[in-house]
Write a protein that holds these residues in place. Structure first.
Motif, PDB file in Angstrom:
ATOM      1  N   UNK A 118       0.826  -1.208   0.000  1.00  0.00           N
ATOM      2  CA  UNK A 118       0.000   0.000   0.000  1.00  0.00           C
ATOM      3  C   UNK A 118       0.862   1.259   0.000  1.00  0.00           C
ATOM      4  N   UNK A 119       1.934   1.237   0.770  1.00  0.00           N
ATOM      5  CA  UNK A 119       2.791   2.416   0.881  1.00  0.00           C
ATOM      6  C   UNK A 119       3.569   2.701  -0.402  1.00  0.00           C
ATOM      7  N   UNK A 120       3.892   1.667  -1.180  1.00  0.00           N
ATOM      8  CA  UNK A 120       4.637   1.903  -2.423  1.00  0.00           C
ATOM      9  C   UNK A 120       3.751   2.511  -3.506  1.00  0.00           C
ATOM     10  N   UNK A 121       2.454   2.563  -3.282  1.00  0.00           N
ATOM     11  CA  UNK A 121       1.541   3.184  -4.241  1.00  0.00           C
ATOM     12  C   UNK A 121       1.513   4.703  -4.086  1.00  0.00           C
ATOM     13  N   UNK A 122       2.062   5.209  -2.996  1.00  0.00           N
ATOM     14  CA  UNK A 122       2.120   6.652  -2.756  1.00  0.00           C
ATOM     15  C   UNK A 122       3.349   7.245  -3.442  1.00  0.00           C
TER      16      UNK A 122
END
Length: 175
Positions: A118-122
């Motif tokens: 999820x964090x790498x999508x930011x």
């Protein structure tokens, strides 16, 4: 809670409902396995425990008088429910529930992995850095216990590379 206490509670609940062992087990487990659980010589799997609690209409957490219960420690079943609901941060922060270390380790590895994804999508650098930390934790946890998962380990490695590439590109743009 240990196997003896779980077995005692299950047996007492079965007897209170005036059910035979055969009536309780149905097609899910063998009568012999239930006998071992009730005697405390076998610890039921989480799935078996959930089944028995449903059939006997009990909640084991209500019987837990261990020090962990007094501290508000979350049970493994509650953690599984959080995972199913996508509440991964709570699992990452949680301490291992008593008696389910291997299961918890596998669950926490997967929660770290999902959170890292999820964090790498930011496009936030702090998110990428946290994603790398979580992916490394997932890698470490995914190799531990009887539920070690090489696929989770490999997926974490791919996430680390993805986040590292984004971080590298970001820092290169600053120069």
């Amino acid at each position: 809670m240990d196997a003896k206490n779980i077995g005692r509670i299950i047996k007492e609940a079965r007897l209170a409902k005036k059910m035979t062992q055969n009536e309780v087990v149905g097609d899910f487990i063998t009568r012999n396995m239930l006998s071992q659980i009730e005697s405390g010589s076998a610890m039921p799997s989480v799935k078996t425990l959930e089944y028995l609690c449903k059939v006997l209409d009990i909640q084991l957490e209500a019987y837990d008088t261990s020090p962990a219960a007094d501290t508000g420690m979350v049970s493994y079943i509650e953690l599984r429910n959080l995972y199913a609901a996508g509440v991964y941060e709570e699992i990452v922060k949680a301490e291992p529930p008593h008696g389910y270390i291997d299961e918890f380790t596998a669950l926490k590895a997967r929660a770290c992995l999902h959170l890292a994804e999820q964090l790498t999508e930011n496009d936030d650098i702090a998110a990428f850095q946290r994603a790398v930390e979580l992916a490394k934790k997932a890698q470490e946890l995914s190799t531990q216990g009887i539920f070690a998962d090489i696929n989770a380990h490999d997926k974490a490695e791919q996430l680390i590379k993805k986040a590292a590439a984004k971080l590298s590109a970001y820092y290169s743009s600053l120069i």
